[in-house]
Design an enzyme around this catalytic site. Structure first.
Site, PDB file in Angstrom:
ATOM      1  N   ARG A   1      39.369  41.303  22.762  1.00 29.88           N
ATOM      2  CA  ARG A   1      38.752  40.587  23.576  1.00 29.88           C
ATOM      3  C   ARG A   1      40.546  39.138  23.562  1.00 29.88           C
ATOM      4  O   ARG A   1      40.235  39.355  24.359  1.00 29.88           O
ATOM      5  CB  ARG A   1      37.986  39.362  23.803  1.00 29.88           C
ATOM      6  CG  ARG A   1      37.542  39.011  24.283  1.00 29.88           C
ATOM      7  CD  ARG A   1      35.965  37.898  24.459  1.00 29.88           C
ATOM      8  NE  ARG A   1      34.825  37.790  23.146  1.00 29.88           N
ATOM      9  CZ  ARG A   1      34.885  36.958  22.120  1.00 29.88           C
ATOM     10  NH1 ARG A   1      36.074  35.736  22.501  1.00 29.88           N
ATOM     11  NH2 ARG A   1      34.091  37.488  21.667  1.00 29.88           N
TER      12      ARG A   1
ATOM     13  N   TYR B   1      42.758  35.229  49.787  1.00 30.56           N
ATOM     14  CA  TYR B   1      41.747  36.429  50.015  1.00 30.56           C
ATOM     15  C   TYR B   1      40.363  35.669  49.682  1.00 30.56           C
ATOM     16  O   TYR B   1      39.902  34.873  49.538  1.00 30.56           O
ATOM     17  CB  TYR B   1      42.346  37.217  49.343  1.00 30.56           C
ATOM     18  CG  TYR B   1      41.252  38.424  47.756  1.00 30.56           C
ATOM     19  CD1 TYR B   1      41.599  39.250  49.139  1.00 30.56           C
ATOM     20  CD2 TYR B   1      40.162  37.670  47.815  1.00 30.56           C
ATOM     21  CE1 TYR B   1      40.527  40.310  48.727  1.00 30.56           C
ATOM     22  CE2 TYR B   1      39.642  39.272  46.579  1.00 30.56           C
ATOM     23  CZ  TYR B   1      39.495  40.669  47.774  1.00 30.56           C
ATOM     24  OH  TYR B   1      38.653  41.435  47.417  1.00 30.56           O
TER      25      TYR B   1
ATOM     26  N   ASP C   1      48.759  33.783  44.618  1.00 26.27           N
ATOM     27  CA  ASP C   1      48.825  35.266  44.429  1.00 26.27           C
ATOM     28  C   ASP C   1      49.970  36.154  45.508  1.00 26.27           C
ATOM     29  O   ASP C   1      50.261  36.117  46.936  1.00 26.27           O
ATOM     30  CB  ASP C   1      47.655  35.376  45.779  1.00 26.27           C
ATOM     31  CG  ASP C   1      46.968  36.297  45.731  1.00 26.27           C
ATOM     32  OD1 ASP C   1      47.534  37.861  45.442  1.00 26.27           O
ATOM     33  OD2 ASP C   1      46.107  36.744  45.444  1.00 26.27           O
TER      34      ASP C   1
ATOM     35  N   LYS D   1      45.494  46.379  42.974  1.00 28.96           N
ATOM     36  CA  LYS D   1      46.527  46.999  44.322  1.00 28.96           C
ATOM     37  C   LYS D   1      47.615  47.794  44.218  1.00 28.96           C
ATOM     38  O   LYS D   1      47.555  49.141  43.717  1.00 28.96           O
ATOM     39  CB  LYS D   1      46.505  45.315  45.183  1.00 28.96           C
ATOM     40  CG  LYS D   1      45.355  45.122  45.276  1.00 28.96           C
ATOM     41  CD  LYS D   1      44.187  45.334  45.870  1.00 28.96           C
ATOM     42  CE  LYS D   1      42.592  45.433  46.141  1.00 28.96           C
ATOM     43  NZ  LYS D   1      42.321  43.569  46.282  1.00 28.96           N
TER      44      LYS D   1
END
Ligand SMILES: *Cc1c(COP(=O)(O)O)cnc(C)c1O
Length: 406
Positions: free
Chosen positions: A62, A115, A187, A212
């Site tokens: 983690r 988005y 972004d 993406k």
């Protein structure tokens, strides 16, 4: 081997070599997928030194993982950042960054067409913790400047935007935000580090949905946040505690995909330009949105701040859903799906993709026409993509006579 230096090295070379370790176990040439959740230390003093960060090494996945770190290093070098932190998805990267820096009573300014998921954080989740959110009309620089001048903690941008490809002048927005001491976050998913490097324009934090273009193969979810060591220390701390870390398998798949990032983007944008020009000539098409077209209202800004115009465009069909339902099934070399940035061409209407979370009224208010279709252009040969559109449009015209359209 001497340590690789990426000064004066081009992006295509960086995409291949950055983050790849100088030496790996067994002289392997590829970064291994380290799935072990924990790391063994017989020497308790050494364990302690690694745990408190005085010595390099890993404790628990983690916190850090060698495969994930190789991915972070590749993105860090491509974005020209001091540090990069990987997340389990683009939305995990975006939400974790916003929750790291925003407290009750703070104000954040953004634009209306971020988005869809990001928009929901602004309209639903941040107001829940008493963060004051102002969403300006995308591309209206005067409006954003006027809001920023009233003061804010964070200015959050996205450029180009999904799905109407609006462009925000990054340099101008940074100037406005810096004069008020605000943090600027962007972004950069659509542009990719190949076409836009916001850190060079003094943006503080750059975020990607690695799902993406970075990955490029639509088989792994991921996100990444880049910025200064000081800011990324706080983002890292948020991730290590809140836990939305990247999976090592995803890191490996995205690392592999990233090696061809520049080749893919250059091919995709070459075809995107041809497709945009083709669509402009179609009688059943009402509008085409692509920043590479000189008719795009922000073409001059895109030209100034981007090295290429990218592989995403959208167009509006006159007969809206009726036409979309006829046209999309006729396309043979394309997926009709909700993702973007893959090697395959992908078509999707806004109502099932970028703005699936919104109601019809909300999409109207955001200026997203119901007849809008987004194309994420793949790496297929340009001629084939155009022929596919030609046959689909001729069938559409035979079923929906042009003169019958609105
Ligand atoms: C897909 C996308 C996101 C969200 O990323 P996930 O990996 O799906 O969580 C954020 N921003 C943009 C611009 C996107 O296209």
């Amino acid at each position: 081997m001497s340590k690789r230096n990426f000064k004066d090295i081009q992006d295509g070379t960086k995409a291949v070599w950055a983050g790849e370790k100088e030496s790996l176990a067994y002289n392997a040439t590829q970064v291994p997928v380290v799935l072990s959740v924990a790391y063994n230390y017989d020497d308790v003093d050494e364990w302690q030194e690694v745990a408190i960060g005085n010595k390099p090494g890993h404790i628990y996945n983690r916190m850090t993982n060698p495969t994930v770190q190789a991915f972070e290093e590749k993105v860090r070098i491509l974005e020209g950042a001091e540090e990069a932190i990987a997340f389990s998805s683009g939305m995990a990267a975006i939400s974790s960054t916003l929750y790291t820096f925003l407290r009750p009573g703070d104000r954040v300014i953004s634009v209306k067409d971020t988005y869809g998921g990001t928009n929901k954080i602004f309209t639903e989740f941040l107001p829940n913790i008493d963060v004051d959110v102002t969403l300006c009309n995308t591309g209206n620089h005067e409006e954003i400047e006027a809001e920023v001048a009233k003061g804010c903690k964070v200015l959050y941008l996205e450029s180009p935007t999904n799905p109407t490809m609006k462009i925000t002048d990054i340099e101008r927005m940074v100037r406005a935000a810096k004069s008020m001491g605000a943090l600027v976050i962007i972004d950069n998913t659509f542009a990719t580090p190949i076409n836009q490097n916001p850190i060079q324009l003094e943006v503080d934090i750059v975020i990607h949905s690695a799902t993406k273009f970075l990955s490029g193969h639509a088989d792994a979810l991921g996100g990444v946040v880049c910025g200064s060591k000081e800011l990324m220390k706080r983002v890292y701390h948020y991730r290590e505690i809140n836990g939305a870390t990247m999976d090592p398998w995803s890191a490996y798949l995205i690392l592999r995909g990233m090696k061809t990032l520049k080749l893919r983007v250059r091919q995709q944008e070459k075809s995107a330009m041809e497709i945009a020009k083709y669509l402009q000539k179609q009688k059943l098409v009402e509008a085409v949105y692509y920043p590479g077209l000189e008719t795009h209202p922000h073409h001059h800004i895109a030209k100034k701040q981007m090295k290429g115009f990218g592989g995403i465009l959208s167009f509006v069909l006159k007969d809206e859903m009726e036409a979309i339902k006829i046209l999309l099934p006729k396309l043979q070399y394309a997926n009709k799906a909700g993702n973007l940035g893959a090697v395959e061409t992908i078509y999707g209407p806004a109502r099932t993709t970028s703005h699936v979370e919104c109601t019809l009224e909300e999409r109207k208010a955001l200026g997203i026409p119901e007849g809008l279709v987004r194309i994420s252009v793949g790496i297929e040969d340009t001629e084939d993509l155009i022929s596919d559109l030609e046959q689909a449009f001729s069938l559409l015209e035979s079923q929906l006579p042009v003169n019958s359209s609105k």
